[in-house]
Write an enzyme that holds these catalytic residues in place. Structure first.
Site, mmCIF file in Angstrom:
data_model
loop_
_atom_site.group_PDB
_atom_site.id
_atom_site.type_symbol
_atom_site.label_atom_id
_atom_site.label_comp_id
_atom_site.label_asym_id
_atom_site.label_seq_id
_atom_site.Cartn_x
_atom_site.Cartn_y
_atom_site.Cartn_z
ATOM 1 N N GLU A 1 1.788 -0.758 -5.087
ATOM 2 C CA GLU A 1 0.575 0.538 -5.486
ATOM 3 C C GLU A 1 2.061 2.009 -5.265
ATOM 4 O O GLU A 1 2.030 2.144 -4.162
ATOM 5 C CB GLU A 1 -0.636 0.723 -4.468
ATOM 6 C CG GLU A 1 -0.870 1.442 -4.822
ATOM 7 C CD GLU A 1 -1.623 2.841 -3.663
ATOM 8 O OE1 GLU A 1 -2.513 2.875 -4.102
ATOM 9 O OE2 GLU A 1 -1.597 2.598 -2.119
ATOM 10 N N ASP B 1 1.324 -1.497 0.316
ATOM 11 C CA ASP B 1 -0.093 -0.303 0.232
ATOM 12 C C ASP B 1 0.925 1.408 -0.008
ATOM 13 O O ASP B 1 1.842 1.296 1.299
ATOM 14 C CB ASP B 1 -1.077 -0.193 0.667
ATOM 15 C CG ASP B 1 -1.691 0.969 1.551
ATOM 16 O OD1 ASP B 1 -2.909 1.102 0.147
ATOM 17 O OD2 ASP B 1 -2.075 1.391 2.276
HETATM 18 C C1 NOJ Z 1 -4.629 3.063 -0.968
HETATM 19 C C2 NOJ Z 1 -5.859 1.862 -0.403
HETATM 20 O O1 NOJ Z 1 -5.863 1.514 -2.268
HETATM 21 C C3 NOJ Z 1 -6.889 2.607 0.187
HETATM 22 O O2 NOJ Z 1 -8.250 2.070 -0.066
HETATM 23 C C4 NOJ Z 1 -6.713 3.313 1.196
HETATM 24 O O3 NOJ Z 1 -7.206 3.994 1.771
HETATM 25 C C5 NOJ Z 1 -4.827 4.453 1.065
HETATM 26 N N1 NOJ Z 1 -4.399 3.535 0.709
HETATM 27 C C6 NOJ Z 1 -4.261 4.505 2.550
HETATM 28 O O4 NOJ Z 1 -4.441 3.424 2.926
#
Ligand code: NOJ
Length: 537
Positions: free
Chosen positions: A257, A204
């Site tokens: 991500e 993440d």
């Molecule tokens: C990206 C995640 O996909 C999202 O759902 C989340 O709110 C944020 N990162 C914060 O962790």
């Protein structure tokens, strides 16, 4: 495709948003028991791996992305023992398992943050996070002008006067990755789960871990280096993680991500000594336009090949409007991730479904790996009319009720039956699904679509299973073939052609020996607008 290439170069990974996938214990929230019971469905769908959104102990201020303990499973979802059983059973079905890891921040209920709150300003306990005094004569102004991704300032002040940084909700304090204990702790967490058999992690906010230590204001207008996104030093962390993954057998892999300004910057995450793969959001952000899509495909493949990394393709996830609804407007807006997706015009569900079917065939024919977000195989639309009273995404509150947030793509899946909960929860459930399901989903259930050749589910099953067996699909390259404006045609070796008709006119299929699968009927050798086909040559 070489049979010795690691699995992650060509895998189709199914995203399990666990709270909305399947509820085993009847409390209205999806859980590990529900997921275990649906493994045969995922196996028959034809995917290779599961990415499971955060399942750790969490107060759920951001759907589990606020983790209180990375070595515990939240009781809503199950236990560590159940997670171990799930991993073993998934492996028994030939499915790999990739949980989410959330290294940018913890929950404000994490033991470290509680210790930081109990300690005084300037104490070692606060150094694991980003605490600073405020600005202005009495420190009442935040330390800088950074803003939270969810709206409002990125700083919250404590009663003792100190401020702490949170790039997301105040319940998600950012960790200080300059601190050796933070690095050691995450290496230990990775080992904890790798030794329980997980095949990798989705990271993440991988691009957010390192902040400019001077915490400068974000300058107005364009700037060369962002003070907290995509900083070069972040790659040191991932070099260590790659080495750590290699200590374990069986090709463990990471997917980042990472939101970057350019494909060049994204390629930096997936160098040989960096992470294995990264999401390619450019594909998801593109409009339904042949030029736009072709540019994204070419740019991604060209750049990733310079670092010998496979491309990944994704159309939907738990953070954006479902693509059946994005594509269901005459004009499909190009999405910019700094803004909520705002569809223009009235939804035409049939148009959205047609294009979503074609998009699936396009995505699954491209070189590299792909992600399928739960429910897209059922053709689920965004639920755009959730009553305000049920909205749970922190974005709704943080935006001062101007942005409804992401709940519309997170509605629990319909499995069977004629009315809610559509088999999401067992018959004797004690609670309704955590978000209400639309009354008109009975034709969208997995049960209703199974065996119906014209359904979205059977299209995905056919395409995914073909992809598994076809030697041209998965990793490797593509060659564009001549085509008129609005039509995408490419071949892959051996003997495969994909045609996607985004023009307004029927298109005569190029030379082929058979149609392997098409998103709709092919009549007199013509592919109708907004349709796609896979051909054998
Ligand atoms: C990206 C995640 O996909 C999202 O759902 C989340 O709110 C944020 N990162 C914060 O962790």
């Amino acid at each position: 495709m070489s049979t010795t290439a690691p699995w992650w170069r060509s895998a189709v990974i199914y995203q399990v948003y666990i709270r909305s996938f399947a509820d085993g214990n009847g409390d209205g929230v999806g859980d590990i028991a529900g997921l275990r019971s649906r493994l045969p469905y995922l196996k028959s769908l034809g995917v290779d791996a599961l990415w499971i959104n955060p399942w750790y102990k969490s107060p759920m201020a951001d759907g589990g992305y606020d983790v209180a303990d990375f070595r515990e499973i939240d009781p809503l979802f199950g236990t560590v023992a159940e997670a171990e059983q799930l991993i073993e059973e998934a492996h028994g079905h030939g499915l790999r398992v990739i949980p989410d890891i959330v290294p940018n921040h913890t929950s404000d209920q994490h033991a470290w943050f509680r210790a930081a709150l109990a300690a005084r300003p300037g104490s070692p306990e606060r150094e694991r996070y980003v605490f600073r005094p405020g600005r202005g004569p009495d420190g009442t102004q935040p330390p800088n002008n950074w803003v939270s991704v969810f709206g409002g300032p990125a700083w919250t002040r404590l009663p003792d006067g100190d401020w702490y940084l949170h790039l997301f909700a105040p319940e998600q304090p950012d960790l200080n990755w300059q601190h050796p204990e933070v690095r050691e702790e995450f290496e230990s967490i990775l080992r904890f789960w790798f030794s329980r058999g997980v095949d990798g992690f989705r990271i993440d906010v991988a691009h957010g871990l390192i902040k400019d230590p001077a915490l400068p204001d974000l300058p107005p207008g364009p700037h060369a280096r962002h003070p907290h996104w995509d900083r070069d030093e972040v790659h040191d962390i991932f070099r260590t993680w790659r080495r750590l993954a290699a200590e374990f057998d069986g090709d463990r892999a990471f997917v980042a991500e990472a939101w970057t300004d350019t494909p060049e910057r994204l390629a930096a995450y997936v160098r040989e000594d960096g992470l294995h793969t990264a999401f390619n959001f450019d594909f998801l952000m593109a409009s339904w336009d042949s030029k736009d899509l072709r540019t994204v495909i070419d740019d991604s493949l060209t750049l990733l090949s310079t670092v010998d990394a496979p491309a990944t393709w994704v159309l939907s996830n738990h953070d954006v409007m479902r693509h059946a609804s994005r594509y269901g407007r005459k004009k499909v807006t190009r999405w910019s991730p700094t803004e909520p997706y705002r569809p223009e015009g009235v939804l035409d569900p049939a148009l959205g479904t047609r294009r979503a079917r074609a998009a699936a065939l396009l995505m699954l024919a491209l070189p590299g790996g792909a992600y399928v977000y739960q429910g897209e195989e059922l053709g689920l639309p965004e639920v755009e009319d959730l009553p305000e009273s049920v909205l749970q995404d922190p974005i709704w509150e943080r935006s001062g009720h101007t942005d409804r947030g992401r709940d519309g793509c997170r509605v629990p899946l319909p499995w069977s039956g004629r009315s809610a909960p559509y088999g999401f929860s067992p018959d004797n459930a004690s609670a309704a699904p955590w978000l209400p399901q639309p009354a008109d989903w009975s034709e969208r259930t997995a049960q209703a679509q199974t065996g119906d050749k014209a359904s979205m589910l059977e299209l995905y099953r056919t395409a995914l299973n073909l992809r598994r067996d076809h030697p041209a699909l998965g990793d490797s390259t593509l060659t564009w073939l001549d085509s008129p404006e609005g039509v995408l045609v490419f071949s892959r070796t051996p003997g495969f052609t994909c045609v996607v008709n985004l023009s307004g006119e029927p298109y005569p299929l190029p030379e082929h020996t058979s149609v392997l699968v098409s998103s709709g009927p092919v009549q007199d050798g013509l592919l109708a607008p907004d349709h796609a086909a896979w051909l054998a040559r």
